[in-house]
Design an enzyme around this catalytic site. Structure first.
Site, short mmCIF file in Angstrom:
data_model
loop_
_atom_site.label_atom_id
_atom_site.label_comp_id
_atom_site.label_asym_id
_atom_site.label_seq_id
_atom_site.Cartn_x
_atom_site.Cartn_y
_atom_site.Cartn_z
N ASP A 117 91.44 36.78 43.46
CA ASP A 117 92.89 36.95 43.34
C ASP A 117 93.39 36.70 44.75
O ASP A 117 93.19 37.54 45.63
CB ASP A 117 93.22 38.37 42.89
CG ASP A 117 94.72 38.57 42.78
OD1 ASP A 117 95.46 37.98 43.59
OD2 ASP A 117 95.16 39.33 41.90
N HIS A 118 94.02 35.55 44.98
CA HIS A 118 94.27 35.18 46.37
C HIS A 118 95.22 36.15 47.08
O HIS A 118 95.25 36.21 48.29
CB HIS A 118 94.75 33.72 46.49
CG HIS A 118 96.18 33.51 46.11
ND1 HIS A 118 96.62 33.43 44.82
CD2 HIS A 118 97.30 33.39 46.88
CE1 HIS A 118 97.93 33.25 44.80
NE2 HIS A 118 98.36 33.22 46.04
N HIS A 120 98.24 39.62 40.47
CA HIS A 120 98.79 39.89 41.80
C HIS A 120 99.58 41.21 41.87
O HIS A 120 99.41 42.01 42.78
CB HIS A 120 99.70 38.75 42.27
CG HIS A 120 99.07 37.40 42.18
ND1 HIS A 120 97.72 37.19 42.40
CD2 HIS A 120 99.57 36.17 41.90
CE1 HIS A 120 97.44 35.89 42.27
NE2 HIS A 120 98.55 35.26 41.96
C1 BG6 Z 1 99.46 31.84 41.48
C2 BG6 Z 1 100.31 31.59 40.27
O1 BG6 Z 1 98.40 32.70 41.17
O2 BG6 Z 1 100.24 32.42 42.50
C3 BG6 Z 1 101.49 30.71 40.62
O3 BG6 Z 1 99.53 30.97 39.26
C4 BG6 Z 1 102.26 31.29 41.78
O4 BG6 Z 1 102.33 30.55 39.49
C5 BG6 Z 1 101.33 31.61 42.94
O5 BG6 Z 1 103.24 30.35 42.17
C6 BG6 Z 1 102.06 32.37 44.04
O6 BG6 Z 1 101.23 32.50 45.15
P1 BG6 Z 1 101.83 32.58 46.60
O7 BG6 Z 1 100.66 32.78 47.49
O8 BG6 Z 1 102.55 31.31 46.84
O9 BG6 Z 1 102.76 33.77 46.59
#
Ligand code: BG6
Length: 495
Positions: free
Chosen positions: A181-182, A244
């Protein structure tokens, strides 16, 4: 610095994630000398590519997406010689045997077994096949060296998440599985733990006695872009809340960990999810709001509505906005609402957690002194601002007593002269170092799905009549404000 030599095999090596995220992050790690000197990247995919073609595609990705921006030729050449392409069919057992031979050859050259990292940058359906064939080829045998990395989505609902987890566990031990989960790789998200548990100051008031309510916002101004096909079957709840936002909820609400052990931290996070009060099917309309963006203009440009995006049905009932009200039934949080919201095509790119503290128990200042009075609020800003802001009351200068809200700010950029690494850099390095702290365990993924199932079921059954119901550049449907207003609360104005 990672200890073992590493062979990173990227399944889906010709795909978008590899080009946009994985290679630029690995490149940045390499030019900062943060990955082992002996490493190899093998991009695995079906399409035909010569190594040189692949490298020039990757160079293009690195130029566009590398955190450090400009790259000089020698940095790239030094990195690119570690990268090769392996063409093959993911369904063909022979492909795995030839990969195994490549690994054995490198192990021999390097005089020791390297970490073998199988990164699944592939559509979820392939996650049912690749791990099994890796296991059949014997590429799963060393708990110490063989690791599999899985990207979200982990399932489409509770049942399919359980299925995916059990498929993975048939071939790999849980300690070998790294679910990404980044958000967990973001510095400011990790800082929530540091802020809460490295400072004795806030912990005593981090509970129902002092906290009135908590809001968690992850807003995006982008639309679904070229991902309409995926998003149409996902929606905001699955795409963002299940992972997230739930991670943020866990970090804000968890009990202090006893040690920095990966499982200790993950246990404390799962405890939060298990304590979330189940949403009754008949209570979904009171606790959950969905919305969908229409067409209009944003930042001065004309933008399409969701139903006009590529690969999206013109009658789509997929939500591009979701808001939830949750309660955590434990001693610390009993009765404190946690409001979560996320959406696309909102007025900006903002992620934050706001802790709204209670009012003073007795207002002793004269009424005219406190006309602008607001209870204290602590904001943990995740992006684009990275920092923490504490809002409180101060006396306005002058002979009269007048109270005015003021702010105390901590900014990452100003306090630390070093840039934050990209989330993927942190996570890829952790995989190489075999550190699972920032990865999702199977039980956590399933607990998060469990919370959302009543909402997904209710929304799946009924067609939203008012879609599209919010304009680009707004804060989503009015019902999201009403969700809080009914309790006498409000979303913090952002931006
Ligand atoms: C991803 C989603 O996990 O996270 C995307 O699939 C979203 O829809 C993105 O835009 C948002 O990540 P960040 O790091 O740009 O906030």
């Amino acid at each position: 610095m990672a200890v073992f030599p590493a062979i990173i095999m990227i399944f889906g090596g010709a795909g978008d994630l590899t080009w946009r995220k994985l290679i630029p992050s690995l490149f940045d790690l390499h030019r900062e000398g943060r990955i082992p000197a002996r490493f190899a990247i093998i991009a695995v995919d079906r399409v035909h590519f010569r190594d040189t073609e692949l490298r020039s595609r990757f160079l293009d990705g690195a130029k566009r997406f590398s955190r450090k921006g400009k790259l000089n030729g020698s940095n790239w050449t030094a990195f690119a010689r570690h990268v090769t392409y392996h063409q093959g069919d993911f369904n063909d057992p022979a492909m795995y045997s030839s990969l195994k031979k490549k690994c054995e050859k490198l192990d021999k050259e390097w005089k020791g077994k390297a970490g073998h990292i199988f990164h699944m940058a592939v559509p979820p359906a392939m996650v049912g096949i690749i791990p099994r064939l890796l296991a059949e080829a014997g590429l799963n045998r060393s708990k110490m060296h063989d690791r599999i990395v899985v990207e979200k989505p982990i399932g489409h609902d509770l049942e399919s998440a359980r299925e995916m987890n059990s498929t993975l566990k048939e071939s790999f031990h849980e300690s070998q599985i790294f679910r990404i989960d980044h958000y967990l790789g973001k510095e400011t998200v990790q800082n929530i733990l540091a802020f809460r548990f490295a400072n004795p100051l806030f912990e005593p008031i981090w509970n129902r006695r002092y906290v009135d309510y908590v809001t968690i916002t992850v807003a995006e101004d982008v639309g679904v872009g070229h991902r309409g096909g995926y998003y149409e079957h996902a929606g905001a709840l699955r795409d963002m809340v299940q992972n997230h936002l739930m991670q943020l909820l866990c970090l804000v609400a968890m009990e202090p960990m006893v040690s920095f052990d990966a499982d200790e931290i993950r246990n404390k996070k799962v405890d939060v999810l298990h304590a979330v009060r189940p949403i009754r099917a008949d209570a979904v309309p009171e606790c959950a709001v969905r919305g969908q963006y229409g067409g209009g203009s944003l930042h001065g440009k004309k933008v399409r509505g969701y139903r006009q995006e590529a690969d999206v049905s013109t009658r789509s009932k997929t939500e591009t906005f979701a808001a939830l009200k949750l309660f955590i039934d434990n001693w610390r949080w009993q009765g404190v609402p946690f409001y979560l919201r996320t959406g696309k095509r909102l007025c900006g790119q903002f992620s934050e957690v706001a802790i709204q503290f209670r009012s003073v128990p007795h207002q002793s200042f004269p009424r005219e002194a406190s006309r602008d009075w607001h209870p204290s609020r602590l904001v943990l800003s995740i992006q684009p601002e990275e920092g923490i802001v504490l809002g409180f009351q101060a006396k306005y200068p002058g002979s009269k007593i007048l109270l005015r809200p003021v702010e105390m700010r901590f900014s990452y950029k100003e306090s630390f002269a070093v840039p934050s690494p990209d989330a993927y850099e942190t996570l890829l390095l952790d995989v190489m170092n075999n550190d699972p702290t920032l990865f999702m365990r199977a039980d956590q993924v399933e607990a998060a799905w469990q919370i959302l199932m009543p909402v997904l079921n209710a929304w799946g059954k009924s067609r939203p009549r008012s879609f599209p119901d919010y304009a680009p550049g707004s804060w989503g449907p009015r019902a999201a404000d009403e969700l809080l207003a009914r309790d006498g609360h409000e979303w913090r104005p952002i931006g």
